[in-house]
Enzyme design. Structure first.
Site, PDB file in Angstrom:
ATOM      1  N   ASP A   1       6.925  -7.327   5.681  1.00 36.61           N
ATOM      2  CA  ASP A   1       5.954  -7.262   4.597  1.00 36.61           C
ATOM      3  C   ASP A   1       5.611  -5.780   4.379  1.00 36.61           C
ATOM      4  O   ASP A   1       5.887  -4.941   5.248  1.00 36.61           O
ATOM      5  CB  ASP A   1       4.722  -8.056   5.066  1.00 36.61           C
ATOM      6  CG  ASP A   1       3.545  -7.886   4.156  1.00 36.61           C
ATOM      7  OD1 ASP A   1       3.693  -8.087   2.943  1.00 36.61           O
ATOM      8  OD2 ASP A   1       2.459  -7.531   4.660  1.00 36.61           O
TER       9      ASP A   1
ATOM     10  N   ASP B   1       2.333  -4.405   2.297  1.00 31.39           N
ATOM     11  CA  ASP B   1       0.902  -4.066   2.264  1.00 31.39           C
ATOM     12  C   ASP B   1       0.196  -4.484   3.551  1.00 31.39           C
ATOM     13  O   ASP B   1       0.216  -5.645   3.933  1.00 31.39           O
ATOM     14  CB  ASP B   1       0.222  -4.754   1.066  1.00 31.39           C
ATOM     15  CG  ASP B   1       0.639  -4.125  -0.252  1.00 31.39           C
ATOM     16  OD1 ASP B   1       0.639  -2.889  -0.338  1.00 31.39           O
ATOM     17  OD2 ASP B   1       0.958  -4.872  -1.195  1.00 31.39           O
TER      18      ASP B   1
HETATM   19  N1  MG7 Z   1      -3.424  -8.835  -3.834  1.00 35.55           N
HETATM   20  C1  MG7 Z   1      -2.826  -9.771  -4.582  1.00 35.55           C
HETATM   21  N2  MG7 Z   1      -3.222  -9.652  -5.867  1.00 35.55           N
HETATM   22  C2  MG7 Z   1      -4.067  -8.603  -5.944  1.00 35.55           C
HETATM   23  C3  MG7 Z   1      -4.763  -7.986  -7.013  1.00 35.55           C
HETATM   24  O1  MG7 Z   1      -4.703  -8.344  -8.165  1.00 35.55           O
HETATM   25  N3  MG7 Z   1      -5.538  -6.913  -6.644  1.00 35.55           N
HETATM   26  C4  MG7 Z   1      -5.625  -6.465  -5.367  1.00 35.55           C
HETATM   27  N4  MG7 Z   1      -6.403  -5.422  -5.119  1.00 35.55           N
HETATM   28  N5  MG7 Z   1      -4.958  -7.020  -4.365  1.00 35.55           N
HETATM   29  C5  MG7 Z   1      -4.186  -8.091  -4.646  1.00 35.55           C
HETATM   30  O2  MG7 Z   1       0.668  -7.357  -1.201  1.00 35.55           O
HETATM   31  C6  MG7 Z   1       0.125  -8.582  -1.326  1.00 35.55           C
HETATM   32  C7  MG7 Z   1      -1.365  -8.556  -1.101  1.00 35.55           C
HETATM   33  O3  MG7 Z   1      -2.044  -7.963  -2.207  1.00 35.55           O
HETATM   34  C8  MG7 Z   1      -3.280  -8.585  -2.401  1.00 35.55           C
HETATM   35  C9  MG7 Z   1      -2.791 -10.475  -6.969  1.00 35.55           C
HETATM   36  C10 MG7 Z   1      -3.295  -9.856  -1.592  1.00 35.55           C
HETATM   37  O4  MG7 Z   1      -4.269  -9.741  -0.561  1.00 35.55           O
HETATM   38  C11 MG7 Z   1      -1.899  -9.950  -1.021  1.00 35.55           C
HETATM   39  O5  MG7 Z   1      -1.832 -10.409   0.304  1.00 35.55           O
END
Ligand code: MG7
Length: 313
Positions: free
Chosen positions: A57, A59
């Protein structure tokens, strides 16, 4: 790691953390089934680097979760720091985050219950980015000023993968263009690195018009998610014939990333970044090695070094 396992290996499962020293870094690890971890490590060693692939993964797994008390932005978070967003856009994204992140990490809901909410989150967020008119030309600058940080040891991690010829699939429900730009920012250019993620589609003026299909979110990150696409799943993810996989993630959904790949042994390393007390038990059940509030890549590096000692290479 191997020495620690040999010393502490017991047959009864244990959720008690053990401290493992890697150079100057001390990591607290939970390995509920130490005998299984030991056996998997021994197999990775005998297979050597030629049998190994990393599926990880991005992030908060390759990137840090926090640094000096500050939360490190995810790839979506970096998009949200796009300089031309209005105050209403910021408010909108913040509200989405507050609502849906709580669902994503909720220990009392099943993946099936979470699924529709996750699809809704990704769709609403991506639609709003299109509305905001994100420009391709500001991508690099947006990443440069974002404060994104990779886990300590990232340099060595990517160097060793390159030296040993170990392929690395970065499988992310984040935004692929941002991840690729982060790799460029840190000058990571390994030839065996592939990024499978949500990629931005632009119009002829370089303005965002949508995202690649199929949408990848936390709960469909697996090879089989691509089965209905035009190209075969294996082509899309660039599947290799490696038999051994080191899988790295920070959510339970990440455990399924290797589902459908060719491997017969998967050693899983889970980063438990947040809400440790509530979630440890679930993580300890499912991940071979759980790293507790660890900011480094010491454990994956130790696994790679173990594989590097073996095989025919
Ligand atoms: N994650 C998923 N989404 C969002 C978003 O729209 N904004 C932000 N700040 N974070 C988001 O890499 C995947 C991770 O990114 C986050 C649609 C989620 O926590 C997800 O696990």
């Amino acid at each position: 790691l191997l020495r620690l396992l040999e010393q502490t290996c017991r047959d009864e499962p244990s959720e008690l953390p053990v401290v493992c020293q890697f150079g100057d870094t001390k990591c607290r690890l939970v390995m509920k089934n130490r005998r299984r971890v030991l056996e998997k490590l021994q197999s990775l060693m005998s297979g050597g680097p030629d049998a190994l692939e990393v599926i990880t993964d991005f992030d908060h797994t390759l990137s840090k979760f926090s640094e000096n008390g500050r939360r490190v932005p995810s790839s979506h978070g970096i998009m949200e720091s796009y300089p031309d967003l209005s105050a209403e856009d910021h408010k909108y994204f913040r509200e989405l985050y507050t609502k849906y992140y709580a669902i994503e990490i909720c220990p009392d809901m099943s993946d099936e219950e979470k699924l529709p909410h996750m699809i809704e989150w990704w769709t609403r967020s991506h639609d709003r980015m299109v509305l905001a008119g994100f420009q391709k030309s500001v991508l690099a600058q947006t990443v440069d000023v974002s404060g994104v940080a990779l886990r300590d040891g990232w340099h060595q991690f990517f160097d060793r993968l390159e030296e040993l010829g170990i392929p690395c699939l970065i499988f992310s429900a984040g935004i692929g263009d941002i991840i690729q730009e982060i790799l460029v920012h840190f000058d990571i250019r390994g030839k065996l690195i592939r990024v499978v993620s949500n990629f931005m589609l632009y119009n002829e003026k370089g303005v965002l018009r949508g995202f690649s299909e199929p949408l990848i979110h936390t709960f469909n990150k697996r090879f089989s998610a691509f089965a209905s696409s035009e190209a075969s799943a294996n082509d899309l993810v660039g599947a290799t014939d490696r038999r051994h996989v080191l899988l790295m993630g920070d959510t339970m959904g990440d455990l399924r990333m290797s589902e459908g790949c060719n491997a017969d042994l998967v050693l899983t390393v889970g980063y438990l970044n947040d809400r440790v007390q509530d979630r440890l038990s679930g993580y300890a059940d499912k991940f071979d090695i759980v790293c507790l509030e660890d900011h480094s890549l010491c454990v994956p590096l130790a696994v790679i070094e173990a594989a590097a000692t073996g095989g025919t290479a």
